[in-house]
Scaffold this active site. Sequence first.
Site, PDB file in Angstrom:
ATOM      1  N   GLY A 151       0.825  -1.195   0.000  1.00 30.44           N
ATOM      2  CA  GLY A 151       0.000   0.000   0.000  1.00 30.44           C
ATOM      3  C   GLY A 151       0.861   1.248   0.000  1.00 30.44           C
ATOM      4  O   GLY A 151       2.055   1.209   0.313  1.00 30.44           O
ATOM      5  N   CYS A 152       0.243   2.370  -0.337  1.00 26.47           N
ATOM      6  CA  CYS A 152       0.996   3.622  -0.441  1.00 26.47           C
ATOM      7  C   CYS A 152       1.479   4.109   0.925  1.00 26.47           C
ATOM      8  O   CYS A 152       2.664   4.406   1.105  1.00 26.47           O
ATOM      9  CB  CYS A 152       0.155   4.680  -1.142  1.00 26.47           C
ATOM     10  SG  CYS A 152      -1.506   4.920  -0.454  1.00 26.47           S
ATOM     11  N   TYR A 153       0.571   4.178   1.900  1.00 20.58           N
ATOM     12  CA  TYR A 153       0.996   4.596   3.237  1.00 20.58           C
ATOM     13  C   TYR A 153       2.038   3.647   3.834  1.00 20.58           C
ATOM     14  O   TYR A 153       3.053   4.108   4.377  1.00 20.58           O
ATOM     15  CB  TYR A 153      -0.207   4.682   4.176  1.00 20.58           C
ATOM     16  CG  TYR A 153      -1.083   5.895   4.011  1.00 20.58           C
ATOM     17  CD1 TYR A 153      -0.569   7.190   4.129  1.00 20.58           C
ATOM     18  CD2 TYR A 153      -2.446   5.755   3.787  1.00 20.58           C
ATOM     19  CE1 TYR A 153      -1.386   8.305   4.006  1.00 20.58           C
ATOM     20  CE2 TYR A 153      -3.279   6.862   3.663  1.00 20.58           C
ATOM     21  CZ  TYR A 153      -2.751   8.135   3.774  1.00 20.58           C
ATOM     22  OH  TYR A 153      -3.570   9.233   3.658  1.00 20.58           O
ATOM     23  N   THR A 155       4.256   1.862   2.403  1.00 23.15           N
ATOM     24  CA  THR A 155       5.556   2.029   1.757  1.00 23.15           C
ATOM     25  C   THR A 155       6.355   3.141   2.425  1.00 23.15           C
ATOM     26  O   THR A 155       7.505   2.942   2.841  1.00 23.15           O
ATOM     27  CB  THR A 155       5.380   2.322   0.259  1.00 23.15           C
ATOM     28  OG1 THR A 155       4.794   1.187  -0.384  1.00 23.15           O
ATOM     29  CG2 THR A 155       6.719   2.625  -0.404  1.00 23.15           C
TER      30      THR A 155
END
Length: 343
Positions: A151-153, A155
């Site tokens: 996921g973006c967060y 990462t």
Amino acid sequence: MVVVGIVGASGYTGGELLRLLARHPEVEEVRYATSRRLEGKPVWKVHPNLRRDYPDLEFSDPDPVEIGEDCDVVFTAVPHTAAMELVPDLLEGGAVVIDLSADFRFDDVDVYEEWYGVEHAAPELNDEAVYGLPELHRDEIRRTDLIANPGCYPTGAILAAAPLVEEGLVDVVIFDSKSGTSGAGAKPSEVTHHPECAEDLTPYNPTDHRHLPEIRQELGKLGDVEVHFTPHLAPLVRGIETTAHGLGDVEIEPKELRELYVEYYDGEPFIRVCEVGEAPRLWAVRGTNYCDVGVFAVGDGRVVVASAIDNLTKGASGQAIQNMNVRFGFEETAGLEEPGYHP
């Protein structure tokens, strides 16, 4: 060279995949860009920035097994809970699958089912999936046919705190993250509608965001640490700035802390450690696969580390292509070397 398919190519992450793959030196062809709703429509009509790159490619809706048979690698850029219905057929067709949803990110299927509220449709594949953060799992990525893109967060959070946790410097990490609205996807909502968020900064799911167990899982592999996470929606289009507050019985000088991060990420092509006291800037990573990290030692048992990523690139599509590069033995930076924008 590889033939590529993108399942779910009409959204922001699908468009970012198309943008980055257009000039990838190891990509022979993007053969499929799927969308049930837009079947038959030229891709550039939805992604006009790609008009010259894909003049003839149209959205299609073929059978997943057919896609798997025709492609070496398939990216699934579909909503959570949808990918697990498609991935078995794509693998059956013979393709390597890089899934950008959360469906295969968790080691424990029960955790996924608890946080996403559905029964997993392909639990038998879960043990085959590798969490696709190359900085931590590069060797495993090379050996799997199912890569679960982070996921973006998570990462930005994991990369900010990994050295602290693995070195045992902190007992607790509290993450405070601010994200641009593109992280919510292309479909507008009242919350992400420009007049509602352009001059606002809003915390959401402050104690129970779905990315929390993902962060806990990966940092828990590095050390015994308590993790908390609160995201905010910021009046930006792209980017995630994460501040990690590490608490513990630690006293370290800023220069020493920076040296720890430089050594930990030595040889990592997409991690840039800022100078002592320098904060990472979102504009410096926009459109890139870089994660910039800044370290601050403040004393009294507390250290602060900040990271900046582009949520659509290192936080999604760029990292997915990095995973493709690792899996197929390409140069890890292939297709991902453009610098950011300034201003």
